[in-house]
Design an enzyme around this catalytic site. Structure first.
Site, PDB file in Angstrom:
ATOM      1  N   ASP A   8       0.884  -1.153   0.000  1.00  0.00           N
ATOM      2  CA  ASP A   8       0.000   0.000   0.000  1.00  0.00           C
ATOM      3  C   ASP A   8       0.935   1.220   0.000  1.00  0.00           C
ATOM      4  O   ASP A   8       2.139   1.078   0.279  1.00  0.00           O
ATOM      5  CB  ASP A   8      -0.852  -0.059   1.279  1.00  0.00           C
ATOM      6  CG  ASP A   8      -1.669   1.187   1.474  1.00  0.00           C
ATOM      7  OD1 ASP A   8      -2.333   1.602   0.516  1.00  0.00           O
ATOM      8  OD2 ASP A   8      -1.651   1.750   2.581  1.00  0.00           O
ATOM      9  N   LEU A   9       0.432   2.400  -0.315  1.00  0.00           N
ATOM     10  CA  LEU A   9       1.322   3.577  -0.361  1.00  0.00           C
ATOM     11  C   LEU A   9       1.136   4.505   0.850  1.00  0.00           C
ATOM     12  O   LEU A   9       1.991   4.585   1.729  1.00  0.00           O
ATOM     13  CB  LEU A   9       1.075   4.354  -1.657  1.00  0.00           C
ATOM     14  CG  LEU A   9       1.868   5.643  -1.821  1.00  0.00           C
ATOM     15  CD1 LEU A   9       3.346   5.369  -2.066  1.00  0.00           C
ATOM     16  CD2 LEU A   9       1.313   6.481  -2.978  1.00  0.00           C
ATOM     17  N   ASP A  10      -0.036   5.184   0.874  1.00  0.00           N
ATOM     18  CA  ASP A  10      -0.289   6.159   1.946  1.00  0.00           C
ATOM     19  C   ASP A  10      -0.363   5.430   3.284  1.00  0.00           C
ATOM     20  O   ASP A  10      -1.197   4.546   3.472  1.00  0.00           O
ATOM     21  CB  ASP A  10      -1.621   6.881   1.701  1.00  0.00           C
ATOM     22  CG  ASP A  10      -1.581   7.738   0.441  1.00  0.00           C
ATOM     23  OD1 ASP A  10      -0.508   8.263   0.117  1.00  0.00           O
ATOM     24  OD2 ASP A  10      -2.631   7.892  -0.210  1.00  0.00           O
ATOM     25  N   THR A  16       1.233  10.360   4.177  1.00  0.00           N
ATOM     26  CA  THR A  16       0.445  11.373   3.482  1.00  0.00           C
ATOM     27  C   THR A  16      -0.964  11.546   4.076  1.00  0.00           C
ATOM     28  O   THR A  16      -1.687  12.460   3.661  1.00  0.00           O
ATOM     29  CB  THR A  16       0.300  11.009   1.988  1.00  0.00           C
ATOM     30  OG1 THR A  16       0.117   9.613   1.905  1.00  0.00           O
ATOM     31  CG2 THR A  16       1.520  11.415   1.189  1.00  0.00           C
ATOM     32  N   LYS A  44      -9.086   6.214   5.450  1.00  0.00           N
ATOM     33  CA  LYS A  44      -7.814   5.623   5.027  1.00  0.00           C
ATOM     34  C   LYS A  44      -8.052   4.438   4.080  1.00  0.00           C
ATOM     35  O   LYS A  44      -8.839   3.548   4.397  1.00  0.00           O
ATOM     36  CB  LYS A  44      -6.996   5.165   6.238  1.00  0.00           C
ATOM     37  CG  LYS A  44      -6.406   6.345   6.991  1.00  0.00           C
ATOM     38  CD  LYS A  44      -5.493   5.896   8.111  1.00  0.00           C
ATOM     39  CE  LYS A  44      -4.943   7.119   8.841  1.00  0.00           C
ATOM     40  NZ  LYS A  44      -4.210   6.736  10.062  1.00  0.00           N
ATOM     41  N   SER A 113      -2.102   0.792  -4.425  1.00  0.00           N
ATOM     42  CA  SER A 113      -2.621   1.962  -3.710  1.00  0.00           C
ATOM     43  C   SER A 113      -3.923   2.426  -4.338  1.00  0.00           C
ATOM     44  O   SER A 113      -4.088   2.334  -5.555  1.00  0.00           O
ATOM     45  CB  SER A 113      -1.599   3.097  -3.791  1.00  0.00           C
ATOM     46  OG  SER A 113      -2.163   4.304  -3.346  1.00  0.00           O
ATOM     47  N   ALA A 114      -4.809   2.965  -3.495  1.00  0.00           N
ATOM     48  CA  ALA A 114      -6.053   3.544  -4.005  1.00  0.00           C
ATOM     49  C   ALA A 114      -5.793   4.903  -4.650  1.00  0.00           C
ATOM     50  O   ALA A 114      -6.677   5.470  -5.291  1.00  0.00           O
ATOM     51  CB  ALA A 114      -7.051   3.691  -2.866  1.00  0.00           C
ATOM     52  N   LYS A 143     -10.740  -0.797  -2.891  1.00  0.00           N
ATOM     53  CA  LYS A 143     -10.672  -1.446  -1.580  1.00  0.00           C
ATOM     54  C   LYS A 143     -11.962  -1.092  -0.837  1.00  0.00           C
ATOM     55  O   LYS A 143     -12.427   0.027  -0.981  1.00  0.00           O
ATOM     56  CB  LYS A 143      -9.477  -0.917  -0.769  1.00  0.00           C
ATOM     57  CG  LYS A 143      -8.116  -1.124  -1.433  1.00  0.00           C
ATOM     58  CD  LYS A 143      -7.020  -0.366  -0.674  1.00  0.00           C
ATOM     59  CE  LYS A 143      -5.702  -0.405  -1.436  1.00  0.00           C
ATOM     60  NZ  LYS A 143      -4.613   0.341  -0.783  1.00  0.00           N
ATOM     61  N   GLU A 167      -0.400  -3.232   4.604  1.00  0.00           N
ATOM     62  CA  GLU A 167      -1.460  -2.212   4.658  1.00  0.00           C
ATOM     63  C   GLU A 167      -1.515  -1.500   6.005  1.00  0.00           C
ATOM     64  O   GLU A 167      -1.154  -2.074   7.031  1.00  0.00           O
ATOM     65  CB  GLU A 167      -2.820  -2.871   4.455  1.00  0.00           C
ATOM     66  CG  GLU A 167      -3.395  -2.762   3.071  1.00  0.00           C
ATOM     67  CD  GLU A 167      -3.865  -1.368   2.673  1.00  0.00           C
ATOM     68  OE1 GLU A 167      -3.982  -0.494   3.567  1.00  0.00           O
ATOM     69  OE2 GLU A 167      -4.121  -1.131   1.490  1.00  0.00           O
ATOM     70  N   ASP A 168      -2.021  -0.271   5.996  1.00  0.00           N
ATOM     71  CA  ASP A 168      -2.249   0.458   7.255  1.00  0.00           C
ATOM     72  C   ASP A 168      -3.747   0.692   7.496  1.00  0.00           C
ATOM     73  O   ASP A 168      -4.111   1.206   8.544  1.00  0.00           O
ATOM     74  CB  ASP A 168      -1.561   1.830   7.228  1.00  0.00           C
ATOM     75  CG  ASP A 168      -2.242   2.781   6.272  1.00  0.00           C
ATOM     76  OD1 ASP A 168      -2.509   2.365   5.118  1.00  0.00           O
ATOM     77  OD2 ASP A 168      -2.543   3.924   6.667  1.00  0.00           O
TER      78      ASP A 168
HETATM   79  P1  B16 Z   1      -6.115  10.034  -4.296  1.00  0.00           P
HETATM   80  P2  B16 Z   1      -3.573   4.102  -0.103  1.00  0.00           P
HETATM   81  C1  B16 Z   1      -5.399   6.035  -0.348  1.00  0.00           C
HETATM   82  O1  B16 Z   1      -4.091   5.563  -0.524  1.00  0.00           O
HETATM   83  C2  B16 Z   1      -5.508   6.925   0.876  1.00  0.00           C
HETATM   84  O2  B16 Z   1      -5.321   6.150   2.058  1.00  0.00           O
HETATM   85  C3  B16 Z   1      -6.877   7.573   0.922  1.00  0.00           C
HETATM   86  O3  B16 Z   1      -6.943   8.446   2.033  1.00  0.00           O
HETATM   87  C4  B16 Z   1      -7.109   8.346  -0.388  1.00  0.00           C
HETATM   88  O4  B16 Z   1      -8.409   8.908  -0.417  1.00  0.00           O
HETATM   89  C5  B16 Z   1      -6.961   7.383  -1.568  1.00  0.00           C
HETATM   90  O5  B16 Z   1      -5.670   6.812  -1.523  1.00  0.00           O
HETATM   91  C6  B16 Z   1      -7.164   8.051  -2.903  1.00  0.00           C
HETATM   92  O6  B16 Z   1      -6.139   8.960  -3.114  1.00  0.00           O
HETATM   93  O7  B16 Z   1      -7.138  11.057  -4.014  1.00  0.00           O
HETATM   94  O8  B16 Z   1      -4.685  10.556  -4.221  1.00  0.00           O
HETATM   95  O9  B16 Z   1      -6.382   9.293  -5.587  1.00  0.00           O
HETATM   96  O10 B16 Z   1      -3.574   4.096   1.397  1.00  0.00           O
HETATM   97  O11 B16 Z   1      -4.497   3.076  -0.747  1.00  0.00           O
HETATM   98  O12 B16 Z   1      -2.181   4.083  -0.688  1.00  0.00           O
HETATM   99 MG    MG Z   2      -2.860   3.230   3.228  1.00  0.00          MG
END
Ligand code: B16
Ligand code: MG
Length: 214
Positions: A8-10, A16, A44, A113-114, A143, A167-168
């Protein structure tokens, strides 16, 4: 022995989440909806559209689709401004050594990552070159559906049973588990109790730990 690691990224590679929170908070404030850090926990791992929808539902606000589009663009512009200063120092503790050790040992690495901003964030932090593949969030169900982690394994040419997912978020952990991938949860073990392994922080991620997962 496992052959691939899907990240996962964030919240796992970079911290972030506070930036997402600040950017969404401004949107919520303008709509007269009060959100706090506890509410942010539920965002998240949730993609952009569903994050906005959760905020609107929380405030009992109903909007037309084109207004939602406008608010999402506004939020993302704010988020991108907050990402301006992102660099190597923004990488979470231990992650760069962990990723580089995995690569040197022959593990394949994918990102699940989302975030549609993921390639930019990996570029800014100098980590892009370590990843063999990035599973695109736009092309699969979000997700907590398992799709993005399944896609990550598929892109690596591996069976999900050969991979470890990190994942977090609650939603992300569900996605890893439902994909049949060994899961590591980073952070609050109460929220992430469904993980195969819980770690307090990224500091504890090591090559040895992954080598020992069977
Ligand atoms: P964006 P992850 C997710 O990243 C974030 O946890 C979530 O807070 C955010 O809304 C989502 O990405 C979409 O991000 O607006 O930059 O496309 O934790 O799946 O890496
Ligand atoms: Mg995350």
């Amino acid at each position: 022995m496992k052959k691939g690691v899907i990240f996962d990224l964030d919240g796992v590679i970079v911290d972030t989440a506070p930036f997402h929170y600040l950017a969404w908070k401004e949107t919520a404030d303008k709509l007269g909806i009060q959100i706090d850090e506890e509410f942010n926990e539920s965002l998240k791992g949730i993609d952009r559209y569903n994050s906005l929808q959760k905020i609107l539902d929380f405030g009992n606000v109903v909007l037309e689709e084109d207004e939602k589009e406008r608010l999402m663009k506004e939020k993302n512009d704010r988020y991108l401004k907050l990402l301006d200063g992102l660099n190597k120092d923004s990488i979470l503790p231990g992650i760069e050594v962990f990723i580089s050790d995995l690569k040197k040992s022959g593990y394949k690495l994918a990102l699940a990552s989302a975030s549609k901003n993921a390639p930019l964030i990996l570029k800014k932090t100098g980590l892009l070159e370590y990843f063999d593949n990035i599973a695109e969030p736009g092309s699969v169900r979000a997700k907590p559906f398992p799709d993005i982690f399944q896609k990550g394994a598929e892109l690596l040419g591996l069976d999900t049973a050969e991979c470890v997912g990190i994942e977090d978020s609650y939603a992300g952990l569900q996605a890893i588990n439902d994909a049949g991938i060994y899961s590591i949860g980073i952070g609050d073990a109460k929220i992430l109790s469904a993980a195969d392994m819980n770690l307090k922080s990224t500091d504890f991620l090591t090559l040895e730990l992954i080598n020992n997962i069977v």
